[in-house]
Motif scaffolding. Structure first.
Motif, mmCIF file in Angstrom:
data_model
loop_
_atom_site.group_PDB
_atom_site.id
_atom_site.type_symbol
_atom_site.label_atom_id
_atom_site.label_comp_id
_atom_site.label_asym_id
_atom_site.label_seq_id
_atom_site.Cartn_x
_atom_site.Cartn_y
_atom_site.Cartn_z
ATOM 1 N N LYS A 125 67.974 58.902 22.673
ATOM 2 C CA LYS A 125 67.003 59.582 21.807
ATOM 3 C C LYS A 125 65.963 58.603 21.271
ATOM 4 O O LYS A 125 64.803 58.965 21.085
ATOM 5 C CB LYS A 125 67.729 60.250 20.634
ATOM 6 C CG LYS A 125 66.797 60.940 19.659
ATOM 7 C CD LYS A 125 67.554 61.602 18.528
ATOM 8 C CE LYS A 125 66.576 62.227 17.544
ATOM 9 N NZ LYS A 125 67.256 62.870 16.429
ATOM 10 N N TYR A 126 66.354 57.339 21.062
ATOM 11 C CA TYR A 126 65.482 56.364 20.413
ATOM 12 C C TYR A 126 64.993 55.241 21.324
ATOM 13 O O TYR A 126 63.996 54.601 20.999
ATOM 14 C CB TYR A 126 66.214 55.728 19.218
ATOM 15 C CG TYR A 126 66.480 56.706 18.117
ATOM 16 C CD1 TYR A 126 65.498 56.999 17.174
ATOM 17 C CD2 TYR A 126 67.699 57.357 18.005
ATOM 18 C CE1 TYR A 126 65.727 57.911 16.160
ATOM 19 C CE2 TYR A 126 67.947 58.273 16.993
ATOM 20 C CZ TYR A 126 66.955 58.552 16.078
ATOM 21 O OH TYR A 126 67.181 59.448 15.077
ATOM 22 N N GLU B 199 64.601 55.576 10.725
ATOM 23 C CA GLU B 199 65.439 56.652 11.247
ATOM 24 C C GLU B 199 66.377 56.119 12.341
ATOM 25 O O GLU B 199 67.560 56.460 12.382
ATOM 26 C CB GLU B 199 64.548 57.769 11.800
ATOM 27 C CG GLU B 199 65.305 58.951 12.350
ATOM 28 C CD GLU B 199 64.366 59.991 12.953
ATOM 29 O OE1 GLU B 199 64.626 60.403 14.100
ATOM 30 O OE2 GLU B 199 63.386 60.381 12.282
ATOM 31 N N TYR B 200 65.836 55.273 13.217
ATOM 32 C CA TYR B 200 66.623 54.665 14.298
ATOM 33 C C TYR B 200 67.787 53.849 13.728
ATOM 34 O O TYR B 200 68.931 54.000 14.156
ATOM 35 C CB TYR B 200 65.694 53.784 15.148
ATOM 36 C CG TYR B 200 66.366 52.800 16.059
ATOM 37 C CD1 TYR B 200 67.069 53.223 17.172
ATOM 38 C CD2 TYR B 200 66.266 51.429 15.821
ATOM 39 C CE1 TYR B 200 67.674 52.301 18.021
ATOM 40 C CE2 TYR B 200 66.857 50.509 16.661
ATOM 41 C CZ TYR B 200 67.559 50.947 17.759
ATOM 42 O OH TYR B 200 68.153 50.042 18.594
ATOM 43 N N ASP C 126 69.212 54.115 10.772
ATOM 44 C CA ASP C 126 70.166 55.036 10.147
ATOM 45 C C ASP C 126 71.046 55.711 11.207
ATOM 46 O O ASP C 126 72.270 55.805 11.046
ATOM 47 C CB ASP C 126 69.440 56.102 9.327
ATOM 48 C CG ASP C 126 68.809 55.549 8.056
ATOM 49 O OD1 ASP C 126 69.157 54.422 7.641
ATOM 50 O OD2 ASP C 126 67.943 56.259 7.482
ATOM 51 N N ALA C 127 70.430 56.167 12.272
ATOM 52 C CA ALA C 127 71.180 56.846 13.330
ATOM 53 C C ALA C 127 72.162 55.902 14.018
ATOM 54 O O ALA C 127 73.322 56.256 14.261
ATOM 55 C CB ALA C 127 70.213 57.440 14.357
ATOM 56 N N MET C 128 71.709 54.681 14.320
ATOM 57 C CA MET C 128 72.559 53.734 15.046
ATOM 58 C C MET C 128 73.712 53.218 14.186
ATOM 59 O O MET C 128 74.751 52.827 14.718
ATOM 60 C CB MET C 128 71.724 52.572 15.584
ATOM 61 C CG MET C 128 70.704 52.988 16.629
ATOM 62 S SD MET C 128 71.439 53.747 18.092
ATOM 63 C CE MET C 128 72.124 52.311 18.865
ATOM 64 N N CYS C 129 73.555 53.218 12.878
ATOM 65 C CA CYS C 129 74.667 52.820 12.002
ATOM 66 C C CYS C 129 75.777 53.870 12.043
ATOM 67 O O CYS C 129 76.941 53.554 11.808
ATOM 68 C CB CYS C 129 74.178 52.617 10.575
ATOM 69 S SG CYS C 129 73.366 51.026 10.350
ATOM 70 N N GLN C 130 75.428 55.103 12.358
ATOM 71 C CA GLN C 130 76.397 56.194 12.400
ATOM 72 C C GLN C 130 76.997 56.394 13.788
ATOM 73 O O GLN C 130 78.172 56.729 13.907
ATOM 74 C CB GLN C 130 75.729 57.508 11.965
ATOM 75 C CG GLN C 130 75.150 57.476 10.577
ATOM 76 C CD GLN C 130 76.190 57.196 9.517
ATOM 77 O OE1 GLN C 130 77.259 57.773 9.515
ATOM 78 N NE2 GLN C 130 75.884 56.285 8.608
ATOM 79 N N ASP C 131 76.180 56.195 14.841
ATOM 80 C CA ASP C 131 76.612 56.597 16.179
ATOM 81 C C ASP C 131 75.826 55.834 17.238
ATOM 82 O O ASP C 131 74.603 55.933 17.286
ATOM 83 C CB ASP C 131 76.381 58.110 16.332
ATOM 84 C CG ASP C 131 76.656 58.612 17.732
ATOM 85 O OD1 ASP C 131 77.549 58.079 18.416
ATOM 86 O OD2 ASP C 131 75.954 59.564 18.148
ATOM 87 N N LYS C 132 76.532 55.089 18.077
ATOM 88 C CA LYS C 132 75.870 54.363 19.161
ATOM 89 C C LYS C 132 76.223 54.976 20.520
ATOM 90 O O LYS C 132 76.327 54.280 21.523
ATOM 91 C CB LYS C 132 76.237 52.876 19.106
ATOM 92 C CG LYS C 132 75.690 52.183 17.868
ATOM 93 C CD LYS C 132 76.054 50.714 17.849
ATOM 94 C CE LYS C 132 75.721 50.087 16.538
ATOM 95 N NZ LYS C 132 76.644 50.461 15.452
ATOM 96 N N THR D 147 72.650 59.231 21.462
ATOM 97 C CA THR D 147 71.856 58.675 20.356
ATOM 98 C C THR D 147 70.941 57.566 20.861
ATOM 99 O O THR D 147 69.761 57.527 20.511
ATOM 100 C CB THR D 147 72.776 58.143 19.242
ATOM 101 O OG1 THR D 147 73.600 59.220 18.780
ATOM 102 C CG2 THR D 147 71.970 57.603 18.075
#
Length: 129
Positions: A29-30, A13-14, A16-22, A26
């Protein structure tokens, strides 16, 4: 303590999230590990929208090891090197330690020599002769 499957799922999940928004939201959150936060900010400035692509994910309890390839374009200053526009591709391994659904520690080894060669900060071996 997180189970192995919870840890693996969290890291996927981390990524996936970081590929979209750093963004800071975000990241916060992780990641609780301040050194990892700083690393992300430095590399996002020099290699905007860099992508870390997992090749292998190995989890055991609350630790997750990821063998990865990072890909980016050098569009910002990085370690004092002005932007070159060069594409970079770097291999590495990172171990994350998790607690309560957040990264609390990490250990990373990446091919920094290859990175510096690709942005023109170090000669490539064949350039020396």
């Amino acid at each position: 303590m997180m189970t192995t499957e919870q840890s693996r799922k969290f890291i996927k999940e981390y990524f996936d999230a970081m590929c979209q928004d750093k963004s800071e939201i975000t990241i916060d959150k992780y990641v609780a590990d301040q050194h990892l936060k700083a690393h992300i900010v430095i590399f996002e400035a020099g290699l905007p929208n860099y992508q870390v692509i997992p090749q292998d994910i190995i989890a055991e309890g609350n630790k997750v090891t990821v063998r990865f390839v990072a890909e980016a374009e050098h569009k910002g200053e990085l370690f004092g090197v002005a932007p070159t526009g060069r594409k970079v591709k770097v291999d590495g391994i990172i171990i994350y330690e998790l607690a309560d659904n957040i990264i609390v520690n990490h250990w990373m080894q990446a091919d920094s020599v290859a990175l510096m060669q690709q942005i023109g900060a170090m000669p490539v071996e064949s350039d020396r002769h």
